[in-house]
Design a protein around this motif. Sequence first.
Motif, PDB file in Angstrom:
ATOM      1  N   PRO A  89       3.494  -4.158 -15.383  1.00 31.42           N
ATOM      2  CA  PRO A  89       2.929  -5.257 -14.599  1.00 31.42           C
ATOM      3  C   PRO A  89       1.570  -5.690 -15.174  1.00 31.42           C
ATOM      4  N   ILE A 108       5.082 -10.936  -0.954  1.00 34.57           N
ATOM      5  CA  ILE A 108       4.302 -10.692  -2.169  1.00 34.57           C
ATOM      6  C   ILE A 108       3.625  -9.328  -2.099  1.00 34.57           C
ATOM      7  N   TRP A 109       3.054  -9.019  -0.930  1.00 32.56           N
ATOM      8  CA  TRP A 109       2.360  -7.738  -0.752  1.00 32.56           C
ATOM      9  C   TRP A 109       3.326  -6.562  -0.931  1.00 32.56           C
ATOM     10  N   LEU A 130       4.492 -10.337 -14.343  1.00 29.99           N
ATOM     11  CA  LEU A 130       4.311  -9.460 -13.182  1.00 29.99           C
ATOM     12  C   LEU A 130       5.135  -8.190 -13.313  1.00 29.99           C
ATOM     13  N   LEU A 178      -1.012  -8.309 -13.533  1.00 25.86           N
ATOM     14  CA  LEU A 178      -1.370  -9.278 -12.502  1.00 25.86           C
ATOM     15  C   LEU A 178      -2.391 -10.283 -13.022  1.00 25.86           C
ATOM     16  N   LEU A 180       4.049  -5.665  -4.601  1.00 24.06           N
ATOM     17  CA  LEU A 180       2.985  -5.195  -5.489  1.00 24.06           C
ATOM     18  C   LEU A 180       3.119  -3.705  -5.765  1.00 24.06           C
ATOM     19  N   HIS A 181       2.646  -3.290  -6.932  1.00 23.45           N
ATOM     20  CA  HIS A 181       2.598  -1.865  -7.255  1.00 23.45           C
ATOM     21  C   HIS A 181       1.481  -1.193  -6.450  1.00 23.45           C
ATOM     22  N   GLN A 207      -2.057  -1.859  -7.543  1.00 23.61           N
ATOM     23  CA  GLN A 207      -2.472  -3.233  -7.269  1.00 23.61           C
ATOM     24  C   GLN A 207      -2.877  -3.380  -5.805  1.00 23.61           C
ATOM     25  N   LYS A 208      -2.112  -2.768  -4.910  1.00 22.42           N
ATOM     26  CA  LYS A 208      -2.478  -2.783  -3.492  1.00 22.42           C
ATOM     27  C   LYS A 208      -3.824  -2.092  -3.282  1.00 22.42           C
TER      28      LYS A 208
END
Length: 375
Positions: free
Chosen positions: A166, A206-207, A163, A168, A210-211, A214-215
């Motif tokens: 990154p 977790i949200w 991760l 995912l 995130l990069h 990714q979001k």
Amino acid sequence: MNYSSWSLRPPIHAGAKLWRVNWLVIAIVCLLAGVGAATLYSVSGGSFVPWAERHTLRFLVMLVVVVVMATVRLDVWIKLAYPAYAVALASLALVPLIGVEALGAKRWIGAGAISFQPSELMKLALVAALARYYMWLPKDEVGRVRYVLIPLAMIGIPVVLTLGQPDLGSAALFLALGLSLMFLAGVPVRYFVLGAVVVVAALPAIWSGLHGYQKRRIEVFFNPGMDPLGAGYHITQSKIALGDGGLAGAGFMQGTQSQLDFVPEKHTDFIASVIGEEWGFTGMMLLVAIYAALILMMLLMARRCDNRFAQLAIAGSAMTFFIYVFINLAMVTGLVPVVGIPLPLVSYGGTSMTTLMIGLGVAMSAYVHGRDGSR
């Protein structure tokens, strides 16, 4: 069954090893590679270069490797399991320090023509290490907390390291593959239910971790129309291609979305969109049936083995194929966010093919040597 008792079994005569190879499984993987070569020929506008030719040559080389690996004694893979995991883990840890950056992510180690992706090595090593761990562990001990925490750590550490690159997609694959093997090894369902509850509770954290891209992918997953020419372009064009295919498809090399280059990454991650457009829903279902036959055959191979390592090594290879197929097809149909997982043996790509075929080679060796009281 422990390793020392199994190692005392009589060896298989060299001439019998090739006879014991599951040639039906070999035929199925050849069929899948053939589908890939034909599709790559199509998306190249009716040319074997640059993709179809390389895809075919790579597969033929790896097919020879699989057959050769099938003749290697199983105790070789058992001995290599933990060292391979340690090397893969160390490589993942070195990526942030000496990794090669591309497209905003560090995932490769090396320079020029000599380079490798540690996450691909970990996909193989994780299966082998977990199979060896459960080989010595008595089945009535599998559900004890201390024996559940160890494999969770073996899975969790590479997930966290990946991760950070990154990556995912690879992290999700590690998690799914590792938990699948724990389930197949007999870990009680209550642990998985508890884990699901913990994950749901941790979703806000977790949200936030995130990069940004990714979001964005997740947001576009829920609403592709919010950025149809940017983050939502891939899935929008993929759905159009699949819709154009209808029930019977537009025909070989007749798909407008793929032939006119509207479908992005049509030779790699979104090659299923090309198949869906050219051969329609019928063709996609036939492709799914071929994958289902491969996975079912491998699970039946695992059931025939009486060695714990062999059972889990084969099942792990089967689950790797299943997870790749599930995520890729769900991705191109918009059921999960785009994460960059290829379609096994069909998509163009030497790294993924090498990983899957080496895993298949270990599985075939397990099948040849791990049953009927032999080694």
